[in-house]
Design a protein around this motif. Sequence first.
Motif, PDB file in Angstrom:
ATOM      1  N   SER A  39      97.301  -0.024  66.969  1.00 33.99           N
ATOM      2  CA  SER A  39      96.185  -0.609  66.623  1.00 33.99           C
ATOM      3  C   SER A  39      95.388   0.400  65.443  1.00 33.99           C
ATOM      4  O   SER A  39      95.082  -0.017  64.415  1.00 33.99           O
ATOM      5  CB  SER A  39      94.946  -0.844  67.756  1.00 33.99           C
ATOM      6  N   SER A  40      95.409   1.630  65.693  1.00 37.65           N
ATOM      7  CA  SER A  40      94.875   2.675  64.759  1.00 37.65           C
ATOM      8  C   SER A  40      95.684   2.800  63.479  1.00 37.65           C
ATOM      9  O   SER A  40      95.219   2.795  62.468  1.00 37.65           O
ATOM     10  CB  SER A  40      94.653   3.887  65.469  1.00 37.65           C
ATOM     11  N   LEU A  41      96.911   2.992  63.841  1.00 38.28           N
ATOM     12  CA  LEU A  41      97.851   3.036  62.672  1.00 38.28           C
ATOM     13  C   LEU A  41      97.744   1.770  61.689  1.00 38.28           C
ATOM     14  O   LEU A  41      97.740   1.801  60.446  1.00 38.28           O
ATOM     15  CB  LEU A  41      99.212   2.919  63.311  1.00 38.28           C
ATOM     16  N   PHE A  42      97.589   0.452  62.179  1.00 35.00           N
ATOM     17  CA  PHE A  42      97.540  -0.703  61.731  1.00 35.00           C
ATOM     18  C   PHE A  42      96.137  -0.646  60.858  1.00 35.00           C
ATOM     19  O   PHE A  42      95.743  -0.982  59.619  1.00 35.00           O
ATOM     20  CB  PHE A  42      97.522  -2.082  62.454  1.00 35.00           C
ATOM     21  N   SER A  43      94.875  -0.234  61.544  1.00 37.01           N
ATOM     22  CA  SER A  43      93.520  -0.117  61.156  1.00 37.01           C
ATOM     23  C   SER A  43      93.451   0.578  59.679  1.00 37.01           C
ATOM     24  O   SER A  43      93.002   0.433  58.629  1.00 37.01           O
ATOM     25  CB  SER A  43      92.673   0.199  62.086  1.00 37.01           C
ATOM     26  N   PHE A  44      94.192   1.929  59.825  1.00 38.22           N
ATOM     27  CA  PHE A  44      93.890   2.863  59.004  1.00 38.22           C
ATOM     28  C   PHE A  44      94.813   2.269  57.646  1.00 38.22           C
ATOM     29  O   PHE A  44      94.421   2.548  56.733  1.00 38.22           O
ATOM     30  CB  PHE A  44      94.796   3.956  59.254  1.00 38.22           C
ATOM     31  N   ARG A  45      96.004   1.715  57.833  1.00 41.82           N
ATOM     32  CA  ARG A  45      96.794   1.083  56.889  1.00 41.82           C
ATOM     33  C   ARG A  45      95.828  -0.083  56.250  1.00 41.82           C
ATOM     34  O   ARG A  45      95.816  -0.034  54.830  1.00 41.82           O
ATOM     35  CB  ARG A  45      98.032   0.438  57.268  1.00 41.82           C
ATOM     36  N   LEU A  74      92.705  -0.196  56.019  1.00 38.74           N
ATOM     37  CA  LEU A  74      91.642   0.312  55.267  1.00 38.74           C
ATOM     38  C   LEU A  74      92.004   1.042  53.880  1.00 38.74           C
ATOM     39  O   LEU A  74      91.530   1.010  52.834  1.00 38.74           O
ATOM     40  CB  LEU A  74      90.949   1.568  56.074  1.00 38.74           C
ATOM     41  N   LYS A  75      93.298   1.737  53.952  1.00 35.41           N
ATOM     42  CA  LYS A  75      93.953   2.082  52.766  1.00 35.41           C
ATOM     43  C   LYS A  75      94.087   1.071  51.711  1.00 35.41           C
ATOM     44  O   LYS A  75      93.781   1.201  50.627  1.00 35.41           O
ATOM     45  CB  LYS A  75      95.304   2.682  53.025  1.00 35.41           C
ATOM     46  N   LEU A  94      83.880   6.580  57.437  1.00 36.43           N
ATOM     47  CA  LEU A  94      84.416   7.823  57.085  1.00 36.43           C
ATOM     48  C   LEU A  94      85.928   7.965  56.943  1.00 36.43           C
ATOM     49  O   LEU A  94      86.417   8.673  56.016  1.00 36.43           O
ATOM     50  CB  LEU A  94      84.088   8.651  58.337  1.00 36.43           C
ATOM     51  N   SER A  95      86.706   6.656  57.473  1.00 31.97           N
ATOM     52  CA  SER A  95      88.041   6.793  57.700  1.00 31.97           C
ATOM     53  C   SER A  95      88.170   6.195  56.376  1.00 31.97           C
ATOM     54  O   SER A  95      89.297   6.498  55.699  1.00 31.97           O
ATOM     55  CB  SER A  95      88.632   5.916  58.654  1.00 31.97           C
ATOM     56  N   LYS A  96      87.456   5.342  55.801  1.00 34.83           N
ATOM     57  CA  LYS A  96      87.785   4.567  54.401  1.00 34.83           C
ATOM     58  C   LYS A  96      87.938   5.685  53.252  1.00 34.83           C
ATOM     59  O   LYS A  96      88.592   5.718  52.443  1.00 34.83           O
ATOM     60  CB  LYS A  96      86.817   3.235  54.359  1.00 34.83           C
ATOM     61  N   ILE A  97      86.799   6.583  53.643  1.00 36.56           N
ATOM     62  CA  ILE A  97      86.634   7.830  52.527  1.00 36.56           C
ATOM     63  C   ILE A  97      87.848   8.597  52.783  1.00 36.56           C
ATOM     64  O   ILE A  97      88.369   9.243  51.834  1.00 36.56           O
ATOM     65  CB  ILE A  97      85.479   8.537  52.699  1.00 36.56           C
ATOM     66  N   GLY A  98      88.196   8.919  53.949  1.00 36.01           N
ATOM     67  CA  GLY A  98      89.510   9.913  54.315  1.00 36.01           C
ATOM     68  C   GLY A  98      90.649   9.283  53.946  1.00 36.01           C
ATOM     69  O   GLY A  98      91.606  10.147  53.411  1.00 36.01           O
ATOM     70  N   VAL A  99      91.076   8.092  53.941  1.00 28.99           N
ATOM     71  CA  VAL A  99      92.396   7.636  53.578  1.00 28.99           C
ATOM     72  C   VAL A  99      92.336   7.279  51.868  1.00 28.99           C
ATOM     73  O   VAL A  99      93.444   7.152  51.204  1.00 28.99           O
ATOM     74  CB  VAL A  99      92.739   6.277  54.035  1.00 28.99           C
ATOM     75  N   GLY A 139      92.427  -2.225  51.645  1.00 32.25           N
ATOM     76  CA  GLY A 139      91.413  -3.176  51.499  1.00 32.25           C
ATOM     77  C   GLY A 139      90.184  -2.713  51.564  1.00 32.25           C
ATOM     78  O   GLY A 139      90.043  -1.273  51.885  1.00 32.25           O
ATOM     79  N   ASN A 140      89.204  -3.392  51.534  1.00 37.17           N
ATOM     80  CA  ASN A 140      87.876  -2.896  51.510  1.00 37.17           C
ATOM     81  C   ASN A 140      87.082  -2.806  52.723  1.00 37.17           C
ATOM     82  O   ASN A 140      87.588  -3.791  53.721  1.00 37.17           O
ATOM     83  CB  ASN A 140      86.832  -3.894  50.935  1.00 37.17           C
ATOM     84  N   ALA A 141      86.624  -1.838  53.293  1.00 36.08           N
ATOM     85  CA  ALA A 141      86.094  -1.489  54.597  1.00 36.08           C
ATOM     86  C   ALA A 141      85.337  -2.673  55.305  1.00 36.08           C
ATOM     87  O   ALA A 141      85.157  -3.152  56.423  1.00 36.08           O
ATOM     88  CB  ALA A 141      85.226  -0.370  54.796  1.00 36.08           C
ATOM     89  N   SER A 142      84.182  -3.309  54.300  1.00 31.48           N
ATOM     90  CA  SER A 142      83.470  -4.273  54.609  1.00 31.48           C
ATOM     91  C   SER A 142      84.274  -5.696  54.953  1.00 31.48           C
ATOM     92  O   SER A 142      83.732  -6.401  55.814  1.00 31.48           O
ATOM     93  CB  SER A 142      82.394  -4.605  53.644  1.00 31.48           C
ATOM     94  N   GLN A 143      85.460  -5.548  54.488  1.00 31.61           N
ATOM     95  CA  GLN A 143      86.419  -6.918  54.772  1.00 31.61           C
ATOM     96  C   GLN A 143      87.313  -6.493  56.026  1.00 31.61           C
ATOM     97  O   GLN A 143      87.525  -7.383  56.901  1.00 31.61           O
ATOM     98  CB  GLN A 143      87.008  -7.433  53.717  1.00 31.61           C
ATOM     99  N   VAL A 144      87.632  -5.416  56.173  1.00 29.89           N
ATOM    100  CA  VAL A 144      88.719  -4.897  57.071  1.00 29.89           C
ATOM    101  C   VAL A 144      88.258  -4.960  58.367  1.00 29.89           C
ATOM    102  O   VAL A 144      88.752  -5.539  59.170  1.00 29.89           O
ATOM    103  CB  VAL A 144      89.492  -3.674  56.807  1.00 29.89           C
ATOM    104  N   SER A 145      87.225  -4.314  58.392  1.00 27.78           N
ATOM    105  CA  SER A 145      86.172  -4.266  59.948  1.00 27.78           C
ATOM    106  C   SER A 145      86.003  -5.673  60.468  1.00 27.78           C
ATOM    107  O   SER A 145      86.301  -5.641  61.720  1.00 27.78           O
ATOM    108  CB  SER A 145      85.002  -3.543  59.612  1.00 27.78           C
ATOM    109  N   PRO A 146      85.660  -6.515  59.962  1.00 26.95           N
ATOM    110  CA  PRO A 146      85.202  -7.701  60.539  1.00 26.95           C
ATOM    111  C   PRO A 146      86.519  -8.481  61.211  1.00 26.95           C
ATOM    112  O   PRO A 146      86.623  -8.932  62.034  1.00 26.95           O
ATOM    113  CB  PRO A 146      84.733  -8.732  59.365  1.00 26.95           C
TER     114      PRO A 146
END
Length: 140
Positions: A78-84, A86-87, A19-24, A89-96
Amino acid sequence: MWIVFALLAAVSAAIVVTLSKIGVKNVDSSVAFAIQSVLILLVSWGVVIGQGNLPDVMRIERRVWIYLIIAGIVTCLSSLFSFRALKLGNASQVSPITNVSLLFAVVLAIVFLKEKLNWQVVIGAVLMAVGAVVIAIAKD
């Protein structure tokens, strides 16, 4: 029972990433995080109040407050870095890659919490780290 909650957290985290990937997609990552943070604040304090735990806040020791505040700051980073990530990169690569935190958590637990290390933890952590790298370097 802890494993049920851990699995629910994992499923929830996967949904959040999606959902975050879609949101950003068309929103700045820090704005997206700020919106989610407001909701986290409302829901978390709603649960505290709903469970009748608000008086417990006044009984928290000063030292515990310091740990919780520092953990809160690091959670925000951590969340700010994760959101950035996701903005960009691909969610399937960022998440791992963000889940390589498991490896760091194991090391920190051993060093600071004096938890015991065994061969299963070592093998599992290494396999997860290698898996994250393999997924992250996968071509589109």
